[in-house]
Structure formats: structure tokens, C-alpha cells
Design a protein around this motif. Structure first.
Motif, PDB file in Angstrom:
ATOM      1  N   CYS A   1      39.736  48.827  36.304  1.00 15.95           N
ATOM      2  CA  CYS A   1      40.928  49.250  34.932  1.00 15.95           C
ATOM      3  C   CYS A   1      42.085  49.348  36.419  1.00 15.95           C
ATOM      4  O   CYS A   1      43.202  48.620  35.397  1.00 15.95           O
ATOM      5  CB  CYS A   1      41.181  49.865  34.087  1.00 15.95           C
ATOM      6  SG  CYS A   1      41.045  51.925  34.517  1.00 15.95           S
ATOM      7  N   GLN A   2      41.868  49.680  37.064  1.00 15.53           N
ATOM      8  CA  GLN A   2      43.295  49.735  38.014  1.00 15.53           C
ATOM      9  C   GLN A   2      42.991  49.060  38.956  1.00 15.53           C
ATOM     10  O   GLN A   2      44.009  48.216  39.810  1.00 15.53           O
ATOM     11  CB  GLN A   2      43.255  50.917  38.341  1.00 15.53           C
ATOM     12  CG  GLN A   2      43.263  52.336  37.310  1.00 15.53           C
ATOM     13  CD  GLN A   2      44.906  51.941  36.669  1.00 15.53           C
ATOM     14  OE1 GLN A   2      44.961  52.485  37.623  1.00 15.53           O
ATOM     15  NE2 GLN A   2      43.827  51.939  35.364  1.00 15.53           N
ATOM     16  N   ALA A   3      42.309  48.616  39.674  1.00 16.58           N
ATOM     17  CA  ALA A   3      42.036  47.130  40.669  1.00 16.58           C
ATOM     18  C   ALA A   3      42.710  45.715  39.916  1.00 16.58           C
ATOM     19  O   ALA A   3      41.806  45.269  39.407  1.00 16.58           O
ATOM     20  CB  ALA A   3      40.542  47.135  40.656  1.00 16.58           C
ATOM     21  N   ILE A   4      43.593  45.349  40.294  1.00 11.73           N
ATOM     22  CA  ILE A   4      44.482  44.031  39.776  1.00 11.73           C
ATOM     23  C   ILE A   4      43.979  43.596  41.020  1.00 11.73           C
ATOM     24  O   ILE A   4      44.952  43.314  41.905  1.00 11.73           O
ATOM     25  CB  ILE A   4      45.676  44.176  39.700  1.00 11.73           C
ATOM     26  CG1 ILE A   4      46.421  45.801  39.183  1.00 11.73           C
ATOM     27  CG2 ILE A   4      46.759  43.459  39.230  1.00 11.73           C
ATOM     28  CD1 ILE A   4      45.640  46.158  38.183  1.00 11.73           C
ATOM     29  N   LEU A   5      43.565  41.860  40.874  1.00 11.03           N
ATOM     30  CA  LEU A   5      43.780  40.935  41.369  1.00 11.03           C
ATOM     31  C   LEU A   5      45.286  40.481  42.292  1.00 11.03           C
ATOM     32  O   LEU A   5      46.253  40.052  41.254  1.00 11.03           O
ATOM     33  CB  LEU A   5      42.740  39.714  41.038  1.00 11.03           C
ATOM     34  CG  LEU A   5      41.724  40.500  39.951  1.00 11.03           C
ATOM     35  CD1 LEU A   5      41.196  38.969  38.775  1.00 11.03           C
ATOM     36  CD2 LEU A   5      40.310  39.721  40.597  1.00 11.03           C
ATOM     37  N   ALA A   6      44.604  39.567  42.715  1.00 11.04           N
ATOM     38  CA  ALA A   6      46.247  39.098  43.965  1.00 11.04           C
ATOM     39  C   ALA A   6      45.404  37.451  43.770  1.00 11.04           C
ATOM     40  O   ALA A   6      44.644  37.155  43.190  1.00 11.04           O
ATOM     41  CB  ALA A   6      46.035  39.138  45.138  1.00 11.04           C
ATOM     42  N   ASP A   7      45.652  36.710  45.524  1.00  7.65           N
ATOM     43  CA  ASP A   7      45.244  35.109  44.798  1.00  7.65           C
ATOM     44  C   ASP A   7      43.380  35.205  45.592  1.00  7.65           C
ATOM     45  O   ASP A   7      43.309  34.048  46.019  1.00  7.65           O
ATOM     46  CB  ASP A   7      46.059  34.472  46.368  1.00  7.65           C
ATOM     47  CG  ASP A   7      47.501  34.557  45.234  1.00  7.65           C
ATOM     48  OD1 ASP A   7      47.303  34.518  43.826  1.00  7.65           O
ATOM     49  OD2 ASP A   7      48.353  34.833  45.940  1.00  7.65           O
ATOM     50  N   THR A   8      42.700  36.776  46.527  1.00 11.44           N
ATOM     51  CA  THR A   8      41.780  36.418  46.915  1.00 11.44           C
ATOM     52  C   THR A   8      40.557  36.619  45.700  1.00 11.44           C
ATOM     53  O   THR A   8      40.741  37.292  45.155  1.00 11.44           O
ATOM     54  CB  THR A   8      41.967  37.476  48.133  1.00 11.44           C
ATOM     55  OG1 THR A   8      42.659  37.503  48.890  1.00 11.44           O
ATOM     56  CG2 THR A   8      40.572  37.550  49.251  1.00 11.44           C
ATOM     57  N   ASP A   9      39.351  35.991  46.271  1.00 15.85           N
ATOM     58  CA  ASP A   9      38.400  36.207  45.735  1.00 15.85           C
ATOM     59  C   ASP A   9      37.769  37.304  45.580  1.00 15.85           C
ATOM     60  O   ASP A   9      38.074  38.032  46.814  1.00 15.85           O
ATOM     61  CB  ASP A   9      37.119  34.767  45.701  1.00 15.85           C
ATOM     62  CG  ASP A   9      38.280  33.615  45.553  1.00 15.85           C
ATOM     63  OD1 ASP A   9      38.570  33.806  44.682  1.00 15.85           O
ATOM     64  OD2 ASP A   9      37.482  32.149  45.724  1.00 15.85           O
ATOM     65  N   VAL A  10      36.899  38.515  45.136  1.00 22.45           N
ATOM     66  CA  VAL A  10      36.273  38.781  45.002  1.00 22.45           C
ATOM     67  C   VAL A  10      34.654  39.129  44.633  1.00 22.45           C
ATOM     68  O   VAL A  10      34.229  38.688  43.556  1.00 22.45           O
ATOM     69  CB  VAL A  10      37.142  40.628  45.218  1.00 22.45           C
ATOM     70  CG1 VAL A  10      38.962  40.553  45.068  1.00 22.45           C
ATOM     71  CG2 VAL A  10      37.206  40.073  42.823  1.00 22.45           C
ATOM     72  N   THR A  11      34.177  39.916  45.004  1.00 25.25           N
ATOM     73  CA  THR A  11      32.938  40.177  44.834  1.00 25.25           C
ATOM     74  C   THR A  11      32.463  42.074  44.681  1.00 25.25           C
ATOM     75  O   THR A  11      33.441  42.645  45.310  1.00 25.25           O
ATOM     76  CB  THR A  11      31.438  39.500  45.740  1.00 25.25           C
ATOM     77  OG1 THR A  11      31.746  38.333  46.334  1.00 25.25           O
ATOM     78  CG2 THR A  11      29.949  39.674  45.209  1.00 25.25           C
ATOM     79  N   ILE A  12      31.616  41.622  42.831  1.00 22.93           N
ATOM     80  CA  ILE A  12      31.545  43.303  42.892  1.00 22.93           C
ATOM     81  C   ILE A  12      30.336  43.285  42.102  1.00 22.93           C
ATOM     82  O   ILE A  12      29.780  42.155  41.634  1.00 22.93           O
ATOM     83  CB  ILE A  12      32.670  43.559  41.050  1.00 22.93           C
ATOM     84  CG1 ILE A  12      32.697  42.549  40.211  1.00 22.93           C
ATOM     85  CG2 ILE A  12      34.183  43.663  42.075  1.00 22.93           C
ATOM     86  CD1 ILE A  12      33.105  43.143  39.477  1.00 22.93           C
ATOM     87  N   GLU A  13      30.137  44.817  42.453  1.00 27.51           N
ATOM     88  CA  GLU A  13      28.968  45.174  41.869  1.00 27.51           C
ATOM     89  C   GLU A  13      28.722  45.884  40.465  1.00 27.51           C
ATOM     90  O   GLU A  13      29.454  47.138  41.155  1.00 27.51           O
ATOM     91  CB  GLU A  13      28.246  45.523  42.929  1.00 27.51           C
ATOM     92  CG  GLU A  13      26.498  46.501  42.762  1.00 27.51           C
ATOM     93  CD  GLU A  13      25.538  47.006  43.239  1.00 27.51           C
ATOM     94  OE1 GLU A  13      24.973  47.795  43.345  1.00 27.51           O
ATOM     95  OE2 GLU A  13      26.183  46.993  45.028  1.00 27.51           O
TER      96      GLU A  13
END
Length: 112
Positions: free
Chosen positions: A87-99
Motif C-alpha cells: 500500500c506504500q510502494a508506489i510504481l515509477a516507470d520500471t517493471d517490478v517482480t513481487i512475491e
């Protein structure tokens, strides 16, 4: 638009998934908007750790953690150096991979 790659999770996303979300969106909002019902007991207010995720790729592209999030993360199950509250991690322009961790501290989920 950045892509969030979600690694398989037996309950929330058994096959894994890839979703796009606008820059400036929290990871939690993006998951919920795309039908991935991650827990978020405090309604995205940084008051619990049920939306804890581990960012496997793209961590540096997210906004900096604030002290409130760091303090809450200390209570998260399975904490790792790449952990964030989605809820606090805000996306920028780069792709992310999450678990999404297998467990959370929320032992009284609805529908379980």
C-alpha cells in the motif's frame, strides 16, 4: 506503463500474473484493480502488515520507504531486506517482480 509480475501464490494468484498499472499507483491498488485480492486490513493506511510483499526485481525504482512503513514492516511475517508494504510502494516507470508471502499476521480473515 510499468508491469508488475506477480510470482505464483497458492491463494491469491496460483498461476502468477503480469499486470500493467499507471505510474504513481501503489502496488496494492494495482493488484486489487486487477482482481488479485491481496489482504489489506487497514484499507491502505499503513496501519498493518497484511499487504506485505517482497520485491524480487525493481525495488530501487519504487519510492523511498518512510519511517512509518519501516516501523510497521518490523511486524511482518517473513520479513526480508526487499520487503515493502504494497500500500506504500508506489510504481515509477520500471517493471517490478513481487512475491506475496505465504502468511500474514492477519489470522482472522473473512471467508476462511
Amino acid at each position: 506503463m510499468p508491469v508488475i509480475k506477480i510470482l505464483p501464490h497458492p491463494e491469491y494468484c496460483p498461476e502468477g500474473d503480469r499486470i500493467e498499472a499507471p505510474r504513481g499507483t501503489s502496488i496494492c491498488e494495482a493488484l486489487l484493480d486487477n482482481g488479485i485480492a491481496i489482504e489489506h486490513a487497514c484499507e491502505l493506511s499503513c496501519a498493518c502488515t497484511t499487504c506485505h510483499v517482497i520485491v524480487r526485481e525493481g525495488l530501487a525504482s519504487l519510492n523511498e520507504q518512510e519511517e512509518e512503513e519501516e516501523d510497521m514492516l518490523d511486524r511482518a511475517w517473513g520479513l526480508e531486506p526487499q520487503s515493502r508494504l504494497s500500500c506504500q510502494a508506489i510504481l515509477a516507470d520500471t517493471d517490478v517482480t513481487i512475491e506475496i508471502p505465504k502468511y500474514s499476521i492477519n489470522h482472522a480473515k473473512e471467508k476462511h
